[in-house]
Design a protein around this motif. Structure first.
Motif, PDB file in Angstrom:
ATOM      1  N   SER A 111       0.845  -1.192   0.000  1.00  0.00           N
ATOM      2  CA  SER A 111       0.000   0.000   0.000  1.00  0.00           C
ATOM      3  C   SER A 111       0.884   1.246   0.000  1.00  0.00           C
ATOM      4  O   SER A 111       2.086   1.171   0.253  1.00  0.00           O
ATOM      5  N   LEU A 112       0.259   2.389  -0.297  1.00  0.00           N
ATOM      6  CA  LEU A 112       0.948   3.686  -0.209  1.00  0.00           C
ATOM      7  C   LEU A 112       2.255   3.704  -1.007  1.00  0.00           C
ATOM      8  O   LEU A 112       3.262   4.245  -0.563  1.00  0.00           O
ATOM      9  N   ILE A 124       6.206  10.705  -9.785  1.00  0.00           N
ATOM     10  CA  ILE A 124       4.847  11.025  -9.335  1.00  0.00           C
ATOM     11  C   ILE A 124       4.791  12.434  -8.750  1.00  0.00           C
ATOM     12  O   ILE A 124       3.855  13.197  -9.012  1.00  0.00           O
ATOM     13  N   ASN A 125       5.798  12.791  -7.968  1.00  0.00           N
ATOM     14  CA  ASN A 125       5.804  14.115  -7.338  1.00  0.00           C
ATOM     15  C   ASN A 125       5.943  15.237  -8.351  1.00  0.00           C
ATOM     16  O   ASN A 125       5.427  16.335  -8.147  1.00  0.00           O
ATOM     17  N   LEU A 183       6.031  12.801   0.789  1.00  0.00           N
ATOM     18  CA  LEU A 183       5.235  13.722  -0.019  1.00  0.00           C
ATOM     19  C   LEU A 183       4.247  12.971  -0.904  1.00  0.00           C
ATOM     20  O   LEU A 183       3.057  13.311  -0.973  1.00  0.00           O
ATOM     21  N   ALA A 184       4.727  11.925  -1.582  1.00  0.00           N
ATOM     22  CA  ALA A 184       3.862  11.144  -2.472  1.00  0.00           C
ATOM     23  C   ALA A 184       2.754  10.443  -1.696  1.00  0.00           C
ATOM     24  O   ALA A 184       1.589  10.420  -2.128  1.00  0.00           O
ATOM     25  N   MET A 185       3.088   9.876  -0.552  1.00  0.00           N
ATOM     26  CA  MET A 185       2.109   9.166   0.255  1.00  0.00           C
ATOM     27  C   MET A 185       1.040  10.124   0.801  1.00  0.00           C
ATOM     28  O   MET A 185      -0.153   9.803   0.809  1.00  0.00           O
ATOM     29  N   GLU A 190      -4.454  12.469   0.759  1.00  0.00           N
ATOM     30  CA  GLU A 190      -5.291  13.667   0.599  1.00  0.00           C
ATOM     31  C   GLU A 190      -6.322  13.467  -0.505  1.00  0.00           C
ATOM     32  O   GLU A 190      -7.517  13.727  -0.317  1.00  0.00           O
ATOM     33  N   GLU A 191      -5.861  12.988  -1.639  1.00  0.00           N
ATOM     34  CA  GLU A 191      -6.743  12.782  -2.781  1.00  0.00           C
ATOM     35  C   GLU A 191      -7.810  11.726  -2.483  1.00  0.00           C
ATOM     36  O   GLU A 191      -9.007  11.934  -2.762  1.00  0.00           O
ATOM     37  N   ARG A 192      -7.403  10.594  -1.927  1.00  0.00           N
ATOM     38  CA  ARG A 192      -8.341   9.499  -1.693  1.00  0.00           C
ATOM     39  C   ARG A 192      -9.337   9.832  -0.575  1.00  0.00           C
ATOM     40  O   ARG A 192     -10.512   9.497  -0.662  1.00  0.00           O
ATOM     41  N   LEU A 193      -8.859  10.464   0.484  1.00  0.00           N
ATOM     42  CA  LEU A 193      -9.758  10.838   1.576  1.00  0.00           C
ATOM     43  C   LEU A 193     -10.801  11.845   1.095  1.00  0.00           C
ATOM     44  O   LEU A 193     -11.984  11.753   1.453  1.00  0.00           O
TER      45      LEU A 193
END
Length: 203
Positions: A111-112, A124-125, A183-185, A190-193
């Motif tokens: 995960s993450l 990704i960042n 930062l990526a995690m 943030e996006e998923r929540l």
């Protein structure tokens, strides 16, 4: 924090005796206690359906185990939030000991973005659109958003904590993870929540 029944994992340093591939050394591991009590047996859904030759769909699982609908849906929501890419049928199931109950959520190691190299994390960042490349899910759909759309009744979830409170858990491990990975995690959380909060706002 989400109110789901899950297995507690902690960091622990173990002394490895080594092998032909590496010398004896201390290794930092993620460990948990055995969540089974004496006389209990874990039956994964993979084991339960071992002789079943057709594809196991979400609807079949819910129809076969209606008493676990809430917990199965919680598992799918949890996996969406943390982008768990490895919830195969041997990574969830039920516990039997005369009675039968759903097992706590366990084995969330992939995960993450834990499987990604530092170079992938940096990519990704720099380009948030690249996150879609690493959105993979199991066991019912290949993408998490498609998978949670299967849920016919949203489960109970605790969303009273702020996004920052969730992200602060990640930041506690900054010395192990490094700035780029944290930062990526945190961006992922943030996006998923936010997506999940919108789902529940419409209920």
């Amino acid at each position: 924090m989400l109110g789901f029944d899950g297995v507690d994992y902690t960091l622990q340093t173990i002394n490895s005796k080594g092998c032909e591939d590496f010398e004896p050394q201390e290794i930092l591991c993620c460990v948990s206690k055995n969540f089974l009590k004496e006389g209990e047996t874990l039956v994964t859904f993979g084991k339960h359906y071992k002789s079943y030759n057709d594809k196991i769909t979400y609807d079949k699982l819910i129809n076969d185990f209606p008493e676990f609908q809430e917990q199965i849906n919680q598992t799918l929501i949890f996996d969406f939030i943390v982008n768990n890419i490895d919830r195969h049928f041997n990574n969830f199931g039920y516990i039997i000991n005369g009675n039968i109950r759903y097992c706590p959520i366990f084995d969330n190691g992939l995960s993450l973005y834990s499987d990604l190299s530092l170079e992938d994390i940096k990519t990704i960042n720099k380009n948030k659109y690249m996150k879609k490349r690493y959105d993979k899910s199991k066991p019912f759909e290949k993408k998490h958003k498609s998978q949670i759309k299967l849920i016919n009744k949203l489960p109970i979830i605790n969303l009273s904590n702020t996004n920052d409170e969730f992200k602060n858990i990640i930041k506690e491990y900054k010395n192990y993870l490094g700035n780029e990975r944290v930062l990526a995690m945190c961006d992922l959380l943030e996006e998923r929540l936010n997506y999940v909060r919108e789902l529940y706002a419409d209920v």
